[in-house]
Write a protein that holds these residues in place. Structure first.
Motif, PDB file in Angstrom:
ATOM      1  N   ILE A  71       0.850  -1.190   0.000  1.00 35.97           N
ATOM      2  CA  ILE A  71       0.000   0.000   0.000  1.00 35.97           C
ATOM      3  C   ILE A  71       0.886   1.241   0.000  1.00 35.97           C
ATOM      4  N   LEU A  72       0.565   2.202  -0.850  1.00 32.64           N
ATOM      5  CA  LEU A  72       1.360   3.423  -0.931  1.00 32.64           C
ATOM      6  C   LEU A  72       1.011   4.402   0.183  1.00 32.64           C
ATOM      7  N   SER A  73       2.036   5.080   0.708  1.00 34.53           N
ATOM      8  CA  SER A  73       1.835   6.188   1.647  1.00 34.53           C
ATOM      9  C   SER A  73       1.597   7.442   0.824  1.00 34.53           C
ATOM     10  N   ALA A  74       0.384   7.577   0.313  1.00 36.97           N
ATOM     11  CA  ALA A  74       0.048   8.704  -0.556  1.00 36.97           C
ATOM     12  C   ALA A  74      -1.447   8.958  -0.450  1.00 36.97           C
ATOM     13  N   THR A  75      -1.847  10.166  -0.831  1.00 35.30           N
ATOM     14  CA  THR A  75      -3.271  10.483  -0.809  1.00 35.30           C
ATOM     15  C   THR A  75      -3.992   9.913  -2.025  1.00 35.30           C
ATOM     16  N   SER A  76      -3.273   9.783  -3.137  1.00 37.64           N
ATOM     17  CA  SER A  76      -3.868   9.181  -4.333  1.00 37.64           C
ATOM     18  C   SER A  76      -2.764   8.687  -5.248  1.00 37.64           C
ATOM     19  N   ASP A  77      -3.107   7.723  -6.091  1.00 41.55           N
ATOM     20  CA  ASP A  77      -2.148   7.186  -7.058  1.00 41.55           C
ATOM     21  C   ASP A  77      -2.937   6.513  -8.177  1.00 41.55           C
ATOM     22  N   PRO A  78      -2.526   6.706  -9.427  1.00 43.95           N
ATOM     23  CA  PRO A  78      -3.286   6.121 -10.540  1.00 43.95           C
ATOM     24  C   PRO A  78      -3.100   4.616 -10.707  1.00 43.95           C
ATOM     25  N   VAL A  79      -2.100   4.056 -10.040  1.00 41.22           N
ATOM     26  CA  VAL A  79      -1.789   2.640 -10.256  1.00 41.22           C
ATOM     27  C   VAL A  79      -1.983   1.806  -8.988  1.00 41.22           C
ATOM     28  N   HIS A  80      -1.395   2.242  -7.875  1.00 39.81           N
ATOM     29  CA  HIS A  80      -1.360   1.434  -6.660  1.00 39.81           C
ATOM     30  C   HIS A  80      -2.400   1.908  -5.644  1.00 39.81           C
ATOM     31  N   LEU A  86      -8.030   2.863   2.650  1.00 40.02           N
ATOM     32  CA  LEU A  86      -8.360   2.001   3.779  1.00 40.02           C
ATOM     33  C   LEU A  86      -9.341   2.681   4.739  1.00 40.02           C
ATOM     34  N   LEU A  87      -9.636   3.957   4.486  1.00 35.70           N
ATOM     35  CA  LEU A  87     -10.489   4.756   5.360  1.00 35.70           C
ATOM     36  C   LEU A  87     -11.797   5.094   4.647  1.00 35.70           C
ATOM     37  N   PRO A  88     -12.845   5.409   5.411  1.00 32.33           N
ATOM     38  CA  PRO A  88     -14.064   5.923   4.776  1.00 32.33           C
ATOM     39  C   PRO A  88     -13.757   7.178   3.973  1.00 32.33           C
ATOM     40  N   GLU A  89     -14.353   7.303   2.810  1.00 35.06           N
ATOM     41  CA  GLU A  89     -14.035   8.423   1.916  1.00 35.06           C
ATOM     42  C   GLU A  89     -14.286   9.772   2.570  1.00 35.06           C
ATOM     43  N   LEU A  91     -13.992  10.609   5.607  1.00 41.39           N
ATOM     44  CA  LEU A  91     -12.938  10.902   6.575  1.00 41.39           C
ATOM     45  C   LEU A  91     -11.615  11.156   5.877  1.00 41.39           C
ATOM     46  N   ALA A  92     -11.295  10.357   4.886  1.00 39.45           N
ATOM     47  CA  ALA A  92      -9.975  10.415   4.249  1.00 39.45           C
ATOM     48  C   ALA A  92      -9.732  11.709   3.497  1.00 39.45           C
ATOM     49  N   LYS A  93     -10.793  12.354   2.995  1.00 41.78           N
ATOM     50  CA  LYS A  93     -10.595  13.497   2.106  1.00 41.78           C
ATOM     51  C   LYS A  93      -9.891  14.671   2.783  1.00 41.78           C
ATOM     52  N   ASP A  94      -9.980  14.783   4.097  1.00 39.40           N
ATOM     53  CA  ASP A  94      -9.363  15.915   4.793  1.00 39.40           C
ATOM     54  C   ASP A  94      -8.042  15.556   5.465  1.00 39.40           C
ATOM     55  N   LEU A  95      -7.597  14.312   5.355  1.00 39.01           N
ATOM     56  CA  LEU A  95      -6.427  13.866   6.109  1.00 39.01           C
ATOM     57  C   LEU A  95      -5.156  13.945   5.279  1.00 39.01           C
ATOM     58  N   HIS A  96      -4.035  14.063   5.985  1.00 36.30           N
ATOM     59  CA  HIS A  96      -2.732  13.893   5.358  1.00 36.30           C
ATOM     60  C   HIS A  96      -1.885  12.973   6.236  1.00 36.30           C
ATOM     61  N   ILE A  97      -0.749  12.579   5.722  1.00 34.69           N
ATOM     62  CA  ILE A  97       0.083  11.559   6.348  1.00 34.69           C
ATOM     63  C   ILE A  97       1.220  12.202   7.115  1.00 34.69           C
ATOM     64  N   GLY A  98       1.414  11.754   8.342  1.00 35.19           N
ATOM     65  CA  GLY A  98       2.552  12.191   9.135  1.00 35.19           C
ATOM     66  C   GLY A  98       3.541  11.047   9.298  1.00 35.19           C
ATOM     67  N   GLY A  99       4.620  11.057   8.526  1.00 28.43           N
ATOM     68  CA  GLY A  99       5.614   9.983   8.617  1.00 28.43           C
ATOM     69  C   GLY A  99       5.312   8.859   7.655  1.00 28.43           C
ATOM     70  N   ARG A 100       5.852   8.942   6.464  1.00 33.86           N
ATOM     71  CA  ARG A 100       5.530   7.964   5.426  1.00 33.86           C
ATOM     72  C   ARG A 100       6.351   6.685   5.572  1.00 33.86           C
ATOM     73  N   LEU A 101       5.846   5.630   4.947  1.00 33.48           N
ATOM     74  CA  LEU A 101       6.556   4.360   4.806  1.00 33.48           C
ATOM     75  C   LEU A 101       6.560   3.992   3.330  1.00 33.48           C
ATOM     76  N   ASP A 102       7.608   3.296   2.873  1.00 27.31           N
ATOM     77  CA  ASP A 102       7.592   2.898   1.474  1.00 27.31           C
ATOM     78  C   ASP A 102       6.587   1.762   1.266  1.00 27.31           C
TER      79      ASP A 102
END
Length: 230
Positions: A71-80, A86-89, A91-102
């Protein structure tokens, strides 16, 4: 934003009116009277002036998620697929990631709509410990603990990593504590010994530890204590 500047955006009031409201105790932030014009308010604060709602604070969200592999640590991706899927839409639309993982890595991720909190959680100057469980392709070299504790020079960035602590859990497995988050840092550290990382799982960031009851892909809200620890 300063409270007086927020109130001055109201079409009925100029700065003189706003200062009068503040002095007279007719302004509340989150139902508490505030008289200081320089008081800082965020988008999460509810502000009333003279009984009128000036800002309806939006809810703040602070989540931990157990990121699965692939799973990508990104808000959106055309491929992956991304962690936001993984979150309800709603809820997810206003969130960003703190501390990414590859994409191949797993474990603790922090998600929030509070930008200031997120910056504190990931501020490299705080040198907050990040703990990872690492599985390697080959047995851990006998010198690894000492070399990691002394720091490793990365010529591309011309920097030396901060001292890191390695705890052996098995011949090819360890728990590693680092205080930075440089690009593929752990893989590059073990690359010094030509030992490929097979699996990387983040267990904690600062005082926030991944909830062991969360299965891969699951999430929960942070507790008040976890939020305050950042």
């Amino acid at each position: 934003m300063r409270l007086d500047r927020l109130l001055c955006q109201h079409p009925k009031w100029n700065r003189r009116h706003v200062l009068g409201l503040l002095v007279q105790g007719r302004v509340t932030v989150n139902e508490v009277v505030v008289t200081n014009p320089t008081h800082e308010v965020s988008a999460f604060d509810t502000v009333h002036a003279d009984g009128e709602l000036c800002q309806a604070g939006k809810p703040a969200h602070y989540l931990m998620l157990n990121k699965p592999a692939g799973i990508l640590s990104a808000t959106s991706d055309p491929v992956h697929p991304t962690v936001m899927q993984l979150l309800p839409e709603a809820l997810a639309k206003d969130l960003h990631i703190g501390g990414r993982l590859d994409r191949a890595s797993t474990g603790l991720m922090l998600l929030t709509n509070d930008g200031q909190w997120s910056r504190r959680a990931t501020d490299p100057d705080k040198r907050s410990p990040k703990v990872y469980r690492v599985t390697l392709a080959n047995p851990i070299h006998p010198d690894t603990e000492q070399v990691f504790a002394e720091g490793i020079y990365f010529p591309f960035e011309a920097i030396t990593t901060s001292p890191a602590q390695l705890e052996r859990l098995g011949e090819c497995e360890c728990r590693l504590t680092i205080y930075e988050g440089r690009y593929h840092q752990i893989k590059r550290m073990f690359g010094r010994f030509r030992n490929p990382v097979v699996a990387l799982h983040r267990e904690s960031m600062g005082a926030i530890t991944l909830d062991p009851t969360l299965a891969p892909g699951q999430y929960r809200a942070l507790t008040a204590e976890e939020i305050a620890s950042v």
